[in-house]
Design a protein around this motif. Sequence first.
Motif, PDB file in Angstrom:
ATOM      1  N   LYS A  10      -7.857  24.867  -1.323  1.00  0.00           N
ATOM      2  CA  LYS A  10      -9.350  24.532  -1.048  1.00  0.00           C
ATOM      3  C   LYS A  10     -10.348  24.889  -2.030  1.00  0.00           C
ATOM      4  CE  LYS A  10     -11.686  25.965   2.112  1.00  0.00           C
ATOM      5  NZ  LYS A  10     -12.354  26.528   3.453  1.00  0.00           N
ATOM      6  N   GLN A  11     -10.221  26.151  -2.659  1.00  0.00           N
ATOM      7  CA  GLN A  11     -11.176  26.697  -3.589  1.00  0.00           C
ATOM      8  C   GLN A  11     -11.275  25.897  -4.693  1.00  0.00           C
ATOM      9  OE1 GLN A  11     -11.383  30.960  -4.104  1.00  0.00           O
ATOM     10  NE2 GLN A  11     -11.848  30.634  -6.194  1.00  0.00           N
ATOM     11  N   ALA A  12     -10.022  25.551  -5.135  1.00  0.00           N
ATOM     12  CA  ALA A  12      -9.896  24.838  -6.386  1.00  0.00           C
ATOM     13  C   ALA A  12     -10.860  23.431  -6.316  1.00  0.00           C
ATOM     14  CB  ALA A  12      -8.538  24.260  -6.696  1.00  0.00           C
ATOM     15  N   ILE A  13     -10.749  22.722  -5.130  1.00  0.00           N
ATOM     16  CA  ILE A  13     -11.539  21.594  -4.773  1.00  0.00           C
ATOM     17  C   ILE A  13     -13.006  21.945  -4.880  1.00  0.00           C
ATOM     18  CG2 ILE A  13     -11.891  19.644  -3.342  1.00  0.00           C
ATOM     19  CD1 ILE A  13      -9.016  19.962  -2.077  1.00  0.00           C
ATOM     20  N   GLY A  14     -13.208  22.906  -3.910  1.00  0.00           N
ATOM     21  CA  GLY A  14     -14.773  23.356  -3.929  1.00  0.00           C
ATOM     22  C   GLY A  14     -15.219  23.663  -5.300  1.00  0.00           C
ATOM     23  N   GLU A  15     -14.503  24.274  -6.261  1.00  0.00           N
ATOM     24  CA  GLU A  15     -15.119  24.710  -7.643  1.00  0.00           C
ATOM     25  C   GLU A  15     -15.131  23.315  -8.311  1.00  0.00           C
ATOM     26  OE1 GLU A  15     -14.344  28.264 -10.885  1.00  0.00           O
ATOM     27  OE2 GLU A  15     -13.033  28.091  -9.102  1.00  0.00           O
ATOM     28  N   MET A  16     -14.340  22.532  -8.279  1.00  0.00           N
ATOM     29  CA  MET A  16     -14.752  21.235  -9.126  1.00  0.00           C
ATOM     30  C   MET A  16     -16.129  20.561  -8.562  1.00  0.00           C
ATOM     31  SD  MET A  16     -12.589  17.895  -9.867  1.00  0.00           S
ATOM     32  CE  MET A  16     -11.307  18.534 -11.336  1.00  0.00           C
ATOM     33  N   ILE A  17     -16.234  20.794  -7.289  1.00  0.00           N
ATOM     34  CA  ILE A  17     -17.738  20.233  -6.635  1.00  0.00           C
ATOM     35  C   ILE A  17     -18.766  20.966  -7.363  1.00  0.00           C
ATOM     36  CG2 ILE A  17     -18.604  19.649  -4.348  1.00  0.00           C
ATOM     37  CD1 ILE A  17     -16.182  19.268  -3.222  1.00  0.00           C
ATOM     38  N   CYS A  18     -18.619  22.445  -7.053  1.00  0.00           N
ATOM     39  CA  CYS A  18     -19.493  23.344  -7.742  1.00  0.00           C
ATOM     40  C   CYS A  18     -19.904  23.005  -9.201  1.00  0.00           C
ATOM     41  CB  CYS A  18     -18.917  24.730  -7.377  1.00  0.00           C
ATOM     42  SG  CYS A  18     -20.149  25.883  -7.862  1.00  0.00           S
ATOM     43  N   ALA A  19     -18.639  22.791 -10.019  1.00  0.00           N
ATOM     44  CA  ALA A  19     -18.875  22.732 -11.390  1.00  0.00           C
ATOM     45  C   ALA A  19     -19.740  21.455 -11.534  1.00  0.00           C
ATOM     46  CB  ALA A  19     -17.541  22.458 -11.804  1.00  0.00           C
ATOM     47  N   ASN A  20     -19.437  20.576 -10.649  1.00  0.00           N
ATOM     48  CA  ASN A  20     -20.222  19.170 -10.919  1.00  0.00           C
ATOM     49  C   ASN A  20     -21.827  19.284 -10.618  1.00  0.00           C
ATOM     50  OD1 ASN A  20     -17.938  17.759 -11.681  1.00  0.00           O
ATOM     51  ND2 ASN A  20     -17.424  17.192  -9.484  1.00  0.00           N
ATOM     52  N   CYS A  21     -21.944  20.134  -9.694  1.00  0.00           N
ATOM     53  CA  CYS A  21     -23.503  20.343  -9.082  1.00  0.00           C
ATOM     54  C   CYS A  21     -23.965  21.224 -10.195  1.00  0.00           C
ATOM     55  CB  CYS A  21     -23.207  21.393  -7.920  1.00  0.00           C
ATOM     56  SG  CYS A  21     -25.080  21.801  -7.297  1.00  0.00           S
ATOM     57  N   LEU A  22     -23.338  22.111 -10.840  1.00  0.00           N
ATOM     58  CA  LEU A  22     -23.949  23.109 -11.675  1.00  0.00           C
ATOM     59  C   LEU A  22     -24.257  22.294 -13.151  1.00  0.00           C
ATOM     60  CD1 LEU A  22     -22.110  26.541 -11.174  1.00  0.00           C
ATOM     61  CD2 LEU A  22     -24.321  25.729 -10.411  1.00  0.00           C
ATOM     62  N   LEU A  23     -23.448  21.322 -13.223  1.00  0.00           N
ATOM     63  CA  LEU A  23     -23.408  20.583 -14.532  1.00  0.00           C
ATOM     64  C   LEU A  23     -24.886  19.645 -14.506  1.00  0.00           C
ATOM     65  CD1 LEU A  23     -22.032  19.712 -17.245  1.00  0.00           C
ATOM     66  CD2 LEU A  23     -20.943  17.900 -16.127  1.00  0.00           C
ATOM     67  N   GLU A  24     -25.088  19.268 -13.078  1.00  0.00           N
ATOM     68  CA  GLU A  24     -26.317  18.521 -12.999  1.00  0.00           C
ATOM     69  C   GLU A  24     -27.465  19.457 -13.384  1.00  0.00           C
ATOM     70  OE1 GLU A  24     -27.080  15.922 -10.001  1.00  0.00           O
ATOM     71  OE2 GLU A  24     -24.981  15.831  -9.653  1.00  0.00           O
ATOM     72  N   ILE A  25     -27.517  20.619 -12.780  1.00  0.00           N
ATOM     73  CA  ILE A  25     -28.751  21.213 -13.078  1.00  0.00           C
ATOM     74  C   ILE A  25     -28.516  21.723 -14.949  1.00  0.00           C
ATOM     75  CG2 ILE A  25     -29.545  23.807 -13.001  1.00  0.00           C
ATOM     76  CD1 ILE A  25     -28.135  23.740 -10.106  1.00  0.00           C
ATOM     77  N   GLU A  26     -27.646  22.037 -15.255  1.00  0.00           N
ATOM     78  CA  GLU A  26     -27.622  22.292 -16.835  1.00  0.00           C
ATOM     79  C   GLU A  26     -27.831  21.096 -17.402  1.00  0.00           C
ATOM     80  OE1 GLU A  26     -24.565  23.406 -20.339  1.00  0.00           O
ATOM     81  OE2 GLU A  26     -23.770  23.633 -18.234  1.00  0.00           O
ATOM     82  N   ASN A  27     -27.809  19.657 -17.227  1.00  0.00           N
ATOM     83  CA  ASN A  27     -27.887  18.619 -17.849  1.00  0.00           C
ATOM     84  C   ASN A  27     -29.650  18.640 -17.718  1.00  0.00           C
ATOM     85  OD1 ASN A  27     -25.507  17.991 -18.815  1.00  0.00           O
ATOM     86  ND2 ASN A  27     -25.144  16.603 -17.267  1.00  0.00           N
ATOM     87  N   ASP A  28     -30.065  18.754 -16.609  1.00  0.00           N
ATOM     88  CA  ASP A  28     -31.569  18.613 -16.320  1.00  0.00           C
ATOM     89  C   ASP A  28     -32.294  19.700 -17.197  1.00  0.00           C
ATOM     90  OD1 ASP A  28     -31.104  16.790 -14.318  1.00  0.00           O
ATOM     91  OD2 ASP A  28     -31.505  18.101 -12.547  1.00  0.00           O
ATOM     92  N   VAL A  29     -31.713  20.924 -17.143  1.00  0.00           N
ATOM     93  CA  VAL A  29     -32.453  21.901 -18.018  1.00  0.00           C
ATOM     94  C   VAL A  29     -32.614  21.616 -19.474  1.00  0.00           C
ATOM     95  CG1 VAL A  29     -32.361  24.381 -18.774  1.00  0.00           C
ATOM     96  CG2 VAL A  29     -32.065  23.574 -16.345  1.00  0.00           C
ATOM     97  N   ARG A  30     -31.505  20.979 -20.204  1.00  0.00           N
ATOM     98  CA  ARG A  30     -31.346  20.805 -21.306  1.00  0.00           C
ATOM     99  C   ARG A  30     -32.094  19.591 -21.818  1.00  0.00           C
ATOM    100  NH1 ARG A  30     -27.262  23.684 -24.197  1.00  0.00           N
ATOM    101  NH2 ARG A  30     -25.943  24.675 -23.033  1.00  0.00           N
ATOM    102  N   ALA A  31     -32.064  18.837 -20.866  1.00  0.00           N
ATOM    103  CA  ALA A  31     -32.994  17.560 -21.233  1.00  0.00           C
ATOM    104  C   ALA A  31     -34.546  18.044 -21.343  1.00  0.00           C
ATOM    105  CB  ALA A  31     -32.794  16.489 -20.102  1.00  0.00           C
ATOM    106  N   ALA A  32     -34.793  18.714 -20.395  1.00  0.00           N
ATOM    107  CA  ALA A  32     -36.226  19.207 -20.605  1.00  0.00           C
ATOM    108  C   ALA A  32     -36.495  20.033 -21.506  1.00  0.00           C
ATOM    109  CB  ALA A  32     -36.656  20.006 -19.115  1.00  0.00           C
ATOM    110  N   VAL A  33     -35.563  20.843 -22.187  1.00  0.00           N
ATOM    111  CA  VAL A  33     -35.899  21.675 -23.066  1.00  0.00           C
ATOM    112  C   VAL A  33     -35.834  20.970 -24.309  1.00  0.00           C
ATOM    113  CG1 VAL A  33     -34.412  23.452 -24.782  1.00  0.00           C
ATOM    114  CG2 VAL A  33     -34.810  23.796 -22.267  1.00  0.00           C
TER     115      VAL A  33
END
Length: 205
Positions: free
Chosen positions: A62-85
């Motif tokens: 289950k953690q492996a599934i949760g980790e992929m979901i978490c990775a997607n969430c964090l990727l969204e934040i990172e993409n927002d930050v990089r776009a703003a920068v």
Amino acid sequence: MKNTQASTAASRGPADHEVRNQIVAAATEHFSLYGYEKTTVSDLAKAIGFSKAYIYKFFESKQAIGEMICANCLLEIENDVRAAVDEAEGAPEKLRRMFKTIVKSSLRLFFQDRKLYEIAASAAGERWAATVAYEQRIQGLLRDILQQGRLNGDFERKTPLDETAKAIYLVLHPYLHPLILQYNFDNTEEAPAHLSSLVLRSLAP
């Protein structure tokens, strides 16, 4: 959290991305309804219409599934930050945008769904690989901004770059970490501007 690009360490089995993405999408919806901690792989299997054994062909836990979901969430934040920068001119403004966007995007993605927040909290508390990798990439982006500022004469050059980057990251950390961020709601409107201004004054040549 629609992008399902995540670390291969979080999954295993056939390289059938369509099925894997289907499992992740269904798990995201199920976790949002019932919570991460209360959901088992058997619950997911029943909800998706797959057998438990079939899900284990793609994810080891289950953690492996949760980790992929978490990775997607964090990727969204990172993409927002990089776009703003990338849109900002000059290292000082890039740093300001970084502070502002990290707080804004983290609040939006971590707390738009309190059930999915449980995944982010587990990931941060248990130091999942997706969280560690995200923090390293954010620190790398921060070092790039500092390096640019030093080359352009905007920032002082005496303090070792890694030491400066680490110190600024520690200032940002309460607004990056979901377990800590929930206790800083009262400051999220004004904190990015105040903290980035303080940091920029300390970086003056």
